[in-house]
Enzyme design. Structure first.
Site: not given
Ligand SMILES: Nc1ncnc2c1ncn2[C@@H]1O[C@H](COP(=O)(O)OP(=O)(O)O)[C@@H](O)[C@H]1O
Ligand SMILES: Nc1ncnc2c1ncn2[C@@H]1O[C@H](COP(=O)(O)OP(=O)(O)O)[C@@H](O)[C@H]1O
Lengths: 151, 111, 151, 111
Positions: A50, A54, A109
């Site tokens: 994750e 990002n 997303r």
């Protein structure tokens, strides 16, 4: 709680999406020294994935930058993982961390990156400076299998 | 990552395997959408039985397919989630958007 | 032959022997992007293991230092791996590279580290400054599976 | 890495599995030498069938056991080398120091 790490590694790599799997594999290979369960290792991989994603999707959007990961292992079975970028930064960190909040509409997303990190790790701390970059620090304590057996 | 597509009685099943992250989700999206846009199935089942790893990019993938299917009045089912995937799915509240099926192991069972 | 790498990573870690497996696993996870065969990946892991072990056993003998690995991938399927230490260095590199030559007698070394790197990789280059450290650079070209099939 | 030790008619077999590098070779050495020094077998067989990875530290390990066994007039055999291990073994010329056996798969076969 100030402890000296028993082991430490740093890895840095380009923010191309092919490196998402490399980032989590590198951390998992290092975390393996704490003899985690498959479950614990999977949690760590998910959280790292994750944070790395990002950096790629948000921090360095439309550019290629460098992603930095530092891992430290501690005697008590704790791993600390810091994932850093020198990308666009976050204006309002608290808002960004709310589940389902996302600034991305072109990419699909879900706005769940921070929620997943929070749920899969013991602690999560995010600091950011707009225009300078973002730093995500996470901890998890790996249960001692021997201790588990004894209790 | 690989996608295998099955079509039966106007229903489409995508059998996913490998690791789903932001990188691989793009490929999956491409393959599923290309086929689905041609066929316009009334139901799309995403079968996660072969998925060893998934992060929240997999949630974006499911949400996106839900939107697509809604365009022609179709629906989405997700099947065979392992406990880790289930945890992310419930963080996302995906049960609001699509049907979650537990035990579709046998592909004959996709009625 | 000057080419721009298509991907690049750097990893650094402490010279404790528990990190030998981490070092080769990190490089293997990165090299995986070139879609190597199991055989090719095993060659790379073996060569990296030799170079990393040398940093631990020789360069930082009786101390703990930092080992640096840089990997670059190229469009033609080539991987370059550089393994660096800031340890004791090597007085006579040519002599050190001779098969069966070793300066270690307490540890059971076979004197085959460089010979294995040479035999498992396409190229090997060693530079060293006594008191400053040693740098080992290796290349290997991963065969294109598609191309293999076509010929 | 794990070592399983078998003893039969004064011969010792060490069945090695996992990865052999400088780190794990130390542990293996410790376990094998402790048992061998007590028993003083006339032959020690190192069985590599379960070894997935080995670097030149494995050669040092074999060489060291050869020296140890020579001390009481015993000998060393190495068995079940995969092609990668065989390559390193032949770089080292280990056939000068010990016997290399190809196909001891069955532990009954360790006469
Ligand atoms: N490293 C980063 N750099 C810049 N912005 C970020 C970074 N990480 C997260 N953000 C911002 O926080 C928002 C929420 O992130 P997250 O919870 O991971 O969801 P998602 O990635 O699905 O958008 C992102 O949409 C983005 O605006
Ligand atoms: N990174 C290094 N730093 C200092 N000396 C080194 C390094 N690598 C190799 N050497 C020297 O070169 C010799 C030969 O190395 P090698 O062929 O790997 O065999 P071995 O490690 O078994 O001794 C070593 O014994 C040591 O003296």
């Amino acid at each position: 709680m100030i402890m000296k790490p028993t082991n430490e590694m740093t890895v840095s790599f380009l923010s191309c999406s092919a490196n998402e799997s490399f980032g989590r594999a590198a951390v998992a290979a290092f975390a393996a020294q704490l003899d985690p369960t498959i479950d614990e290792l999977s949690d760590i991989k998910t959280a790292v994935s994750e944070a790395v994603t990002n950096c790629i999707v948000h921090a360095y959007r439309d550019t290629i930058g460098v992603i930095y990961i530092t891992c430290k292992l501690y005697e008590n079975g704790q791993i600390s993982i810091r994932i850093r970028d020198k990308g666009c930064g976050i204006e309002d960190v608290e808002k960004a961390m709310q589940p389902l909040f996302t600034t991305s509409d072109s990419e699909e997303r879900a706005g769940l990156g921070f929620a997943v990190m929070e749920s899969f790790m013991d602690t999560l701390r995010v600091t950011s400076k707009p225009g300078k970059g973002t730093s995500v620090t996470m901890h998890k304590t790996i249960k001692r299998r021997q201790a588990e057996k004894n209790t | 990552m690989s996608v295998r597509l099955l079509l039966k009685d106007g229903e489409m099943t995508a059998i996913l395997s490998g690791e789903i992250d932001h990188h691989s989700a793009r490929e999956i999206r491409g393959e599923v959408d290309e086929a689905a846009s041609k066929v316009k199935p009334k139901r799309l089942t995403l079968d996660f039985s072969g998925v060893q790893f998934m992060d929240s990019s997999g949630i974006g993938l499911v949400m996106g397919r839900c939107k697509l299917m809604q365009m022609w009045g179709g629906s989405v089912r997700i099947a065979n989630l392992n406990p880790k995937i289930e945890k992310i799915v419930s963080l996302a509240g995906l049960n609001q958007l699509c049907t979650i099926v537990k035990d579709v192991n046998d592909h004959e069972a996709y009625e």
